[in-house]
Design an enzyme around this catalytic site. Structure first.
Site, short mmCIF file in Angstrom:
data_model
loop_
_atom_site.label_atom_id
_atom_site.label_comp_id
_atom_site.label_asym_id
_atom_site.label_seq_id
_atom_site.Cartn_x
_atom_site.Cartn_y
_atom_site.Cartn_z
N TYR A 69 14.32 26.88 40.61
CA TYR A 69 14.59 27.38 41.87
C TYR A 69 13.43 27.98 42.42
CZ TYR A 69 19.33 26.61 39.96
OH TYR A 69 20.58 26.24 39.22
N SER A 73 28.44 25.46 41.88
CA SER A 73 28.88 24.72 43.19
C SER A 73 30.43 24.75 43.32
CB SER A 73 28.12 23.41 43.37
OG SER A 73 26.90 23.14 43.22
N PRO A 74 31.10 25.93 42.90
CA PRO A 74 32.45 26.09 42.89
C PRO A 74 33.15 26.14 44.27
CG PRO A 74 31.40 28.14 42.61
CD PRO A 74 30.31 27.28 42.64
N LEU A 75 32.41 26.25 45.31
CA LEU A 75 32.92 26.16 46.74
C LEU A 75 32.29 24.59 47.13
CD1 LEU A 75 31.66 29.58 47.70
CD2 LEU A 75 34.06 28.80 47.25
N GLY A 76 31.98 23.80 46.47
CA GLY A 76 31.49 22.33 46.95
C GLY A 76 30.26 22.67 47.61
N ARG A 77 29.46 23.37 47.21
CA ARG A 77 28.15 23.67 47.99
C ARG A 77 28.33 24.09 49.49
NH1 ARG A 77 23.80 21.77 44.90
NH2 ARG A 77 24.45 20.22 43.30
N GLY A 78 29.32 24.86 49.46
CA GLY A 78 29.90 25.33 50.92
C GLY A 78 30.81 24.62 51.69
N PHE A 79 31.08 23.48 51.12
CA PHE A 79 32.01 22.56 52.08
C PHE A 79 33.38 22.68 52.03
CE2 PHE A 79 33.94 18.54 53.40
CZ PHE A 79 33.38 18.30 54.36
N1 LIG Z 1 23.18 23.59 36.77
C1 LIG Z 1 22.85 23.15 37.78
O1 LIG Z 1 22.21 22.18 37.64
C2 LIG Z 1 23.13 23.78 39.22
C3 LIG Z 1 23.30 22.99 40.29
C4 LIG Z 1 23.62 23.63 41.31
C5 LIG Z 1 23.85 25.02 41.58
N2 LIG Z 1 23.87 25.82 40.33
C6 LIG Z 1 24.11 27.20 40.32
O2 LIG Z 1 25.26 27.51 40.81
C7 LIG Z 1 25.23 28.32 41.94
C8 LIG Z 1 26.49 28.01 42.99
O3 LIG Z 1 26.31 26.62 43.56
P1 LIG Z 1 25.97 26.32 44.91
O4 LIG Z 1 24.92 27.66 45.56
O5 LIG Z 1 25.12 25.19 44.96
O6 LIG Z 1 27.25 26.23 45.62
P2 LIG Z 1 28.59 26.99 46.03
O7 LIG Z 1 28.53 28.26 45.46
O8 LIG Z 1 29.61 26.03 45.79
O9 LIG Z 1 28.42 27.26 47.59
C9 LIG Z 1 27.26 27.85 48.10
C10 LIG Z 1 27.32 27.57 49.77
O10 LIG Z 1 28.43 28.14 50.33
C11 LIG Z 1 28.27 28.90 51.52
N3 LIG Z 1 29.21 29.86 51.19
C12 LIG Z 1 29.46 30.90 49.96
N4 LIG Z 1 30.46 31.63 50.15
C13 LIG Z 1 31.05 31.38 51.33
C14 LIG Z 1 32.37 31.64 52.18
N5 LIG Z 1 33.02 32.73 51.62
N6 LIG Z 1 32.45 31.34 53.36
C15 LIG Z 1 31.61 30.23 53.73
N7 LIG Z 1 30.38 29.72 53.17
C16 LIG Z 1 30.21 30.35 52.03
C17 LIG Z 1 26.80 29.40 50.86
O11 LIG Z 1 26.10 29.74 52.30
P3 LIG Z 1 25.31 31.03 52.56
O12 LIG Z 1 24.40 31.31 51.39
O13 LIG Z 1 24.73 31.07 53.85
O14 LIG Z 1 26.26 32.29 52.55
C18 LIG Z 1 26.18 28.33 50.32
O15 LIG Z 1 25.57 27.26 51.37
C19 LIG Z 1 23.74 28.33 42.59
O16 LIG Z 1 23.49 29.41 43.23
C20 LIG Z 1 23.13 28.06 41.25
O17 LIG Z 1 23.01 29.23 40.57
C21 LIG Z 1 23.67 25.23 39.08
#
Ligand SMILES: NC(=O)c1ccc[n+]([C@@H]2O[C@H](COP(=O)([O-])OP(=O)(O)OC[C@H]3O[C@@H](n4cnc5c(N)ncnc54)[C@H](OP(=O)(O)O)[C@@H]3O)[C@@H](O)[C@H]2O)c1
Length: 328
Positions: free
Chosen positions: A55, A202-208
């Site tokens: 990262y 990505s529990p929030l579907g990467r924000g979607f």
């Molecule tokens: N092992 C792997 O291969 C792998 C791959 C991907 C991710 N990860 C890990 O998993 C973590 C989480 O996954 P992720 O960041 O990909 O996806 P996520 O947690 O599903 O979603 C993050 C996105 O959602 C937005 N968001 C968060 N809370 C929100 C809310 N309450 N309302 C509206 N939008 C919201 C964030 O925007 P803002 O930041 O602008 O708030 C960001 O764009 C990563 O940070 C990383 O540490 C691991």
């Protein structure tokens, strides 16, 4: 915040904080704001922080290390090795050779400003290196006190079994959410059988799934999701938005936000699941962690299931090359 126990007795806050987006993949960030957010997260009860060498690369571990150094003994820091980084810092394949694992671990320890990594994951399985060699190397690092727990990410069932037979695995971190159900068929039963915890990324579907990304322009040109994720684009995107809108109605009826519904749904699946939603904003962090106190009833879970079945989700979660690196 409530806590959960992964494998090998590792206790973490029920919801951790994914730090990737603070330095990588999701467009520009304000470093000072993220530093302060990380510290506020600790004050709010988050004890589980997720980063990785790749990262940034490197800058996310530096950020996390700087933010958490004053509270090091109160938090669980998870990081990952396993990508081959080309010049200048671009991703060019995988590398889990034992020598490389050791080098990356030493460098991560420095960047994280710590003498031990609480949970060290292999980021992707390396088809060139037997998983027993990887598990053995992390096992040696555990013996030396540099690492406390071993994890895998996006590994398949057989790999998990083989790794666990060499060095007990504390957690698997793979993508899992309302629109990514791949782990349900084979992986969750194996984890349950072996007593390994699960950390959905990505529990929030990467924000979607939050409903906050309704327009293509919500993503900047350099945003990874816009360039490489089929389900964020084209016809799949339109279908997925219909399902997200329908889920938003379910959330509204239940008196919660769509993000909270997505997280509470994950927490309801198994008691040994600890999701790591990522955000760069305090209001969203507060909203997300409040989901740890939401209990969905069997009736709620049925409504969610039926709602998704009605319109469904479409499109792959990664492009072909990235997908080929999963479930090995
Ligand atoms: N092992 C792997 O291969 C792998 C791959 C991907 C991710 N990860 C890990 O998993 C973590 C989480 O996954 P992720 O960041 O990909 O996806 P996520 O947690 O599903 O979603 C993050 C996105 O959602 C937005 N968001 C968060 N809370 C929100 C809310 N309450 N309302 C509206 N939008 C919201 C964030 O925007 P803002 O930041 O602008 O708030 C960001 O764009 C990563 O940070 C990383 O540490 C691991």
């Amino acid at each position: 915040m409530k806590t959960r126990v992964l494998g090998n007795g590792l206790e973490v806050s029920a919801l951790g904080l994914g730090c990737m987006g603070m330095s990588w993949a999701y467009g520009p960030s304000d470093r000072d704001q993220c530093l302060s957010l990380l510290r506020q997260a600790v004050d709010l009860g988050v004890t589980f922080f997720d980063t990785a060498e790749v990262y940034g690369p490197f800058t996310n571990e530096e950020l996390v290390g700087e933010a958490l150094a004053p509270v090091r003994d109160r938090v669980v820091i998870a990081t990952k090795f396993g990508f081959k980084l080309g010049e200048p810092g671009s991703l060019s394949g995988v590398n889990s050779r034992p020598k490389h694992i050791r080098e990356v671990t030493e460098a991560s320890l420095k960047r994280l400003r710590t003498d031990r990594i609480d949970l060290l994951y292999q980021h992707r399985v390396d088809p060139e290196v037997p998983i027993e060699d990887v598990a053995g190397t992390v096992g040696d690092l555990i013996q030396e006190g540099k690492v406390l727990h071993f994890g895998l990410s996006e590994a398949g069932a057989q790999t998990i079994r083989r790794a666990h037979a060499t060095q007990p695995v504390t957690a698997l971190q793979s993508e899992y959410s309302l629109w990514t159900r791949d782990p349900e068929a084979e992986i969750l039963p194996v984890l349950e059988e072996l007593g390994i915890g699960f950390v959905p990324y990505s529990p929030l579907g990467r924000g979607f799934l939050t409903g906050a990304l309704k327009n293509e322009d919500d993503l900047t040109e350099d945003d990874f999701r816009r360039r490489t994720q089929p389900r964020f684009n084209g016809e799949a995107r339109k279908q997925n938005l219909r399902t997200v809108d329908a889920l938003a109605e379910v959330a509204k009826d239940r008196g919660v936000t769509p993000a909270q519904l997505a997280l509470a749904w994950l927490l309801a699946q198994k008691p040994w699941i600890a999701p790591i939603p990522g955000t760069r904003h305090l209001d969203r962090l507060q909203e997300n962690i409040a989901a740890a106190d939401i209990t969905l009833t069997p009736a709620d879970l049925k409504v969610i299931k039926d709602t998704i079945a009605e319109t469904g989700f479409a499109g792959a979660r990664y492009g072909e090359a990235s997908l080929a690196m999963t479930n090995l």
